[in-house]
Design an enzyme around this catalytic site. Structure first.
Site, PDB file in Angstrom:
ATOM      1  N   PHE A  13      36.724  45.842  32.732  1.00  0.00           N
ATOM      2  CA  PHE A  13      38.185  45.583  31.929  1.00  0.00           C
ATOM      3  C   PHE A  13      38.330  44.442  30.883  1.00  0.00           C
ATOM      4  CE2 PHE A  13      38.985  48.009  36.313  1.00  0.00           C
ATOM      5  CZ  PHE A  13      40.039  48.956  35.654  1.00  0.00           C
ATOM      6  N   GLY A  14      37.561  43.525  31.277  1.00  0.00           N
ATOM      7  CA  GLY A  14      37.560  42.218  30.656  1.00  0.00           C
ATOM      8  C   GLY A  14      36.883  42.497  29.123  1.00  0.00           C
ATOM      9  N   VAL A  78      21.559  42.821  29.974  1.00  0.00           N
ATOM     10  CA  VAL A  78      21.423  41.460  29.484  1.00  0.00           C
ATOM     11  C   VAL A  78      20.624  40.468  30.480  1.00  0.00           C
ATOM     12  CG1 VAL A  78      22.492  39.185  28.740  1.00  0.00           C
ATOM     13  CG2 VAL A  78      23.267  41.341  27.694  1.00  0.00           C
ATOM     14  N   GLU A 174      42.097  50.642  52.024  1.00  0.00           N
ATOM     15  CA  GLU A 174      42.417  51.884  51.204  1.00  0.00           C
ATOM     16  C   GLU A 174      41.404  53.138  51.907  1.00  0.00           C
ATOM     17  OE1 GLU A 174      44.633  50.536  47.246  1.00  0.00           O
ATOM     18  OE2 GLU A 174      42.331  50.546  47.259  1.00  0.00           O
ATOM     19  N   ASP A 303      35.998  38.555  36.461  1.00  0.00           N
ATOM     20  CA  ASP A 303      35.833  38.257  37.859  1.00  0.00           C
ATOM     21  C   ASP A 303      34.600  37.143  37.842  1.00  0.00           C
ATOM     22  OD1 ASP A 303      37.392  40.239  38.698  1.00  0.00           O
ATOM     23  OD2 ASP A 303      35.829  41.229  39.774  1.00  0.00           O
TER      24      ASP A 303
HETATM   25  C1  LIG Z   1      36.479  49.032  45.090  1.00  0.00           C
HETATM   26  C2  LIG Z   1      36.913  47.997  44.322  1.00  0.00           C
HETATM   27  C3  LIG Z   1      38.289  48.197  44.179  1.00  0.00           C
HETATM   28  C4  LIG Z   1      39.320  47.267  43.388  1.00  0.00           C
HETATM   29  N1  LIG Z   1      40.597  47.690  43.589  1.00  0.00           N
HETATM   30  C5  LIG Z   1      41.351  46.654  42.613  1.00  0.00           C
HETATM   31  C6  LIG Z   1      42.987  47.053  42.625  1.00  0.00           C
HETATM   32  O1  LIG Z   1      43.250  47.992  43.236  1.00  0.00           O
HETATM   33  N2  LIG Z   1      43.481  46.456  41.648  1.00  0.00           N
HETATM   34  C7  LIG Z   1      42.769  45.301  40.762  1.00  0.00           C
HETATM   35  O2  LIG Z   1      43.680  44.658  40.131  1.00  0.00           O
HETATM   36  N3  LIG Z   1      41.665  44.909  41.019  1.00  0.00           N
HETATM   37  C8  LIG Z   1      40.841  45.637  41.691  1.00  0.00           C
HETATM   38  N4  LIG Z   1      39.460  45.515  41.891  1.00  0.00           N
HETATM   39  C9  LIG Z   1      38.926  44.367  40.908  1.00  0.00           C
HETATM   40  C10 LIG Z   1      38.721  44.982  39.536  1.00  0.00           C
HETATM   41  O3  LIG Z   1      38.000  46.160  39.707  1.00  0.00           O
HETATM   42  C11 LIG Z   1      37.959  43.566  39.048  1.00  0.00           C
HETATM   43  O4  LIG Z   1      38.778  42.623  39.072  1.00  0.00           O
HETATM   44  C12 LIG Z   1      37.870  44.029  37.572  1.00  0.00           C
HETATM   45  O5  LIG Z   1      36.766  45.059  37.381  1.00  0.00           O
HETATM   46  C13 LIG Z   1      37.021  42.637  36.782  1.00  0.00           C
HETATM   47  O6  LIG Z   1      36.771  43.019  35.509  1.00  0.00           O
HETATM   48  P1  LIG Z   1      35.516  42.503  34.887  1.00  0.00           P
HETATM   49  O7  LIG Z   1      35.846  43.023  33.281  1.00  0.00           O
HETATM   50  O8  LIG Z   1      35.560  40.944  34.986  1.00  0.00           O
HETATM   51  O9  LIG Z   1      34.388  42.904  35.381  1.00  0.00           O
HETATM   52  P2  LIG Z   1      33.948  44.797  35.703  1.00  0.00           P
HETATM   53  O10 LIG Z   1      35.097  45.641  35.398  1.00  0.00           O
HETATM   54  O11 LIG Z   1      33.286  44.917  36.814  1.00  0.00           O
HETATM   55  O12 LIG Z   1      33.104  44.911  34.394  1.00  0.00           O
HETATM   56  C14 LIG Z   1      31.488  44.434  34.423  1.00  0.00           C
HETATM   57  C15 LIG Z   1      30.868  45.208  33.655  1.00  0.00           C
HETATM   58  O13 LIG Z   1      29.919  44.478  33.182  1.00  0.00           O
HETATM   59  C16 LIG Z   1      28.694  45.316  33.190  1.00  0.00           C
HETATM   60  N5  LIG Z   1      27.311  44.235  33.395  1.00  0.00           N
HETATM   61  C17 LIG Z   1      27.359  43.441  34.437  1.00  0.00           C
HETATM   62  N6  LIG Z   1      26.071  42.965  34.415  1.00  0.00           N
HETATM   63  C18 LIG Z   1      25.552  43.197  33.098  1.00  0.00           C
HETATM   64  C19 LIG Z   1      24.458  42.767  32.552  1.00  0.00           C
HETATM   65  N7  LIG Z   1      23.373  41.840  32.973  1.00  0.00           N
HETATM   66  N8  LIG Z   1      24.054  43.524  31.279  1.00  0.00           N
HETATM   67  C20 LIG Z   1      24.794  44.270  30.817  1.00  0.00           C
HETATM   68  N9  LIG Z   1      26.124  44.648  31.488  1.00  0.00           N
HETATM   69  C21 LIG Z   1      26.370  44.119  32.658  1.00  0.00           C
HETATM   70  C22 LIG Z   1      28.676  46.195  34.264  1.00  0.00           C
HETATM   71  O14 LIG Z   1      28.020  47.257  34.179  1.00  0.00           O
HETATM   72  C23 LIG Z   1      30.296  46.341  34.117  1.00  0.00           C
HETATM   73  O15 LIG Z   1      30.630  47.459  33.212  1.00  0.00           O
HETATM   74  C24 LIG Z   1      38.680  46.583  42.602  1.00  0.00           C
HETATM   75  C25 LIG Z   1      37.286  46.207  42.499  1.00  0.00           C
HETATM   76  C26 LIG Z   1      36.721  47.064  43.232  1.00  0.00           C
HETATM   77  C27 LIG Z   1      35.080  47.025  43.388  1.00  0.00           C
END
Ligand SMILES: Cc1cc2nc3c(=O)[nH]c(=O)nc-3n(C[C@H](O)[C@H](O)[C@H](O)COP(=O)(O)OP(=O)(O)OC[C@H]3O[C@@H](n4cnc5c(N)ncnc54)[C@H](O)[C@@H]3O)c2cc1C
Length: 441
Positions: A13-14, A78, A174, A303
């Site tokens: 998402f980020g 990475v 859920e 996150d």
């Molecule tokens: C089961 C579940 C249910 C959820 N339900 C909700 C909800 O109902 N509402 C809500 O708001 N939030 C919910 N969340 C939380 C939400 O999904 C997260 O807050 C959100 O995904 C965070 O976004 P992000 O970009 O920080 O990380 P992410 O979306 O997790 O993306 C991280 C990305 O980084 C990549 N990555 C990680 N490490 C590396 C690396 N070393 N090298 C290359 N790529 C890498 C991963 O493959 C991934 O694509 C839920 C989470 C889970 C697990």
């Protein structure tokens, strides 16, 4: 003059929001992810409980950014950052530790499961974070019914059909609600020797209430709803042990072949890469415009970042990650084109929701607290809106309508990938002796 290079690590998402915010930037953008797809994690539990198939909640990152000409997508992991030389190290299918230089870096690598120091639990209680995890959990749930159907000793049915969810946050609630609906509707008429509706579903949390991030009235409504669906809710009880036979609570053992972990998360190793300040959970402390102290060219979002607002840490939810990603993209764009940067990051909380079974959700937005069908309709609309692609929106909408009207689910397949041993049921249904399940060597 050479264009600035912006590396974004993570297409969740980020990271995706940051990339999209930079679509008009006169820069070279490289987005690196170890998965080839963006994943809509809020609906993972629906894949784990057979409502949706994996392809309905994930979409290739390359496809999402296909029209964004200034952006290249790289599949790779990475493994580190050199802040002084300004480069990241990437490992892919056939190269290890390749260094790629950057002018700006956005780290959006999310979190992973945390077993609170008990990594030995992982073998028996998978968590839910990726599509592969969801398929493992789906296999486990569906296999439990298959094994029970093949088992002629009725005293074992109860253990095989006991499902334990550890963690009473949104994912645990859920999942518990979705399994309750699965056993009482979808699977109702599929088996001959067992009654799926007799399945025992137990939700355990050490906190005094479920959904502790919601208001007390909504926690209470969610708990009542779970209980009406037949879920046993055990609160104020921590899990002492998880092993092949189930879960050990302070005063009791719950025998179960299917334990699912939804209790905790730990940030990705970004803080180690950067050797920088963290909060107690290990998330990188960022400044008010999301950069890392002393490094205005490195941003951490989502996150894996830690930032307080109004004296409280921002939650690890998709809205925070998206707003932070968008904001970091805007700051970098304004620096590249020499415009005034936006003011400090400020999170706008649109509210939180969680579903509890069919046609029921809780919704909290400011002073508005709603539970029931209206909240569920709002939940469905919001989740459809945020899916990564219009094709997914149409497909998920049609699946939900079908499931709502017929009780049938989209993807009740046990898919054992290479390396996992399928359960072979040595069943001779004409004989009278006990039927045994044997792991294929
Ligand atoms: C089961 C579940 C249910 C959820 N339900 C909700 C909800 O109902 N509402 C809500 O708001 N939030 C919910 N969340 C939380 C939400 O999904 C997260 O807050 C959100 O995904 C965070 O976004 P992000 O970009 O920080 O990380 P992410 O979306 O997790 O993306 C991280 C990305 O980084 C990549 N990555 C990680 N490490 C590396 C690396 N070393 N090298 C290359 N790529 C890498 C991963 O493959 C991934 O694509 C839920 C989470 C889970 C697990």
């Amino acid at each position: 003059m050479a264009q600035a290079r912006i590396i974004i690590v993570g297409g969740g998402f980020g990271g995706l929001a940051a990339a999209k915010a930079l679509r008009n930037a006169p820069a070279e953008i490289i987005l690196i992810d170890r998965a080839n797809h963006h994943l809509f994690q809020p609906l993972l539990y629906q894949v784990a409980t057979s409502v949706l198939s994996p392809g309905q909640i994930g979409y290739p990152i390359r496809g999402i950014l296909g029209n964004q000409k200034n952006t290249t997508v790289i599949l790779g992991e990475v493994t580190g950052v050199d802040k002084d030389r300004k480069c990241v190290f990437v490992t892919d299918a056939d190269r290890e530790g390749v260094s790629i230089p950057y002018d700006y870096l956005v780290l959006a690598t999310g979190v992973t499961h945390s077993y609170f120091g008990h990594n030995e639990f992982e073998e028996f209680a998978p968590g839910l974070k990726s599509l592969a995890d969801a398929v493992v959990v789906r296999n486990k749930i569906l296999e439990a019914f298959e094994q029970a159907e093949a088992e002629e000793d009725p005293s074992r049915h109860r253990d095989l059909l006991t499902f334990v969810l550890v963690g009473g946050g949104p994912t645990g609630v859920e999942m518990a609600g979705a399994i309750a609906v699965l056993v009482r509707s979808t699977l109702k008429s599929d088996f001959r020797r067992i009654d799926p509706a007799s399945a025992r579903i137990v939700l355990v949390d050490r906190a005094p209430r479920v959904l502790s991030a919601f208001s007390e009235d909504l926690s209470k409504a969610a708990k009542q709803r779970l209980e009406r669906l037949g879920v046993e809710v055990r609160l104020g009880q921590s899990v002492d042990r998880i092993d092949a036979d189930g879960v050990v609570l302070p005063w009791e053992r719950i025998v179960s072949k299917t334990v699912i972990w939804t209790a905790g998360v730990a940030p990705s190793p970004v803080a180690k890469w950067l050797n920088t300040k963290t909060d107690p959970a290990g998330r990188v402390r960022v400044e008010s415009n999301l950069h890392v102290a002393g490094h205005p060219e490195i941003f951490v979002v989502g996150d894996t970042a830690s930032l307080d607002q109004d004296g409280k840490p921002l939650p690890g939810v998709a809205q925070v990650a998206m707003q932070q990603g968008r904001y970091a993209g805007k700051v970098i764009h304004s620096r590249i084109v020499g415009e005034q940067e936006p003011g400090p990051f400020s999170y706008f909380d649109k509210g939180s929701m969680a579903v509890v079974g069919k046609g029921f959700a809780v919704l909290q937005s400011g002073r508005v607290h709603v539970s029931g069908l209206v909240a569920w309709l709002a939940w469905a609309a919001v989740h459809l809106e945020f899916l990564a692609h219009s094709s997914l929106r149409v497909s998920v909408f049609l699946q939900w309508v079908w499931t709502y009207l017929t009780g049938q689910r989209g993807s009740r397949l046990i898919v054992n990938h290479h390396g996992s041993a399928p359960v072979r049921v040595a069943a001779d249904l004409t004989r009278t002796g006990p039927v045994t399940a044997v792991k294929v060597p």
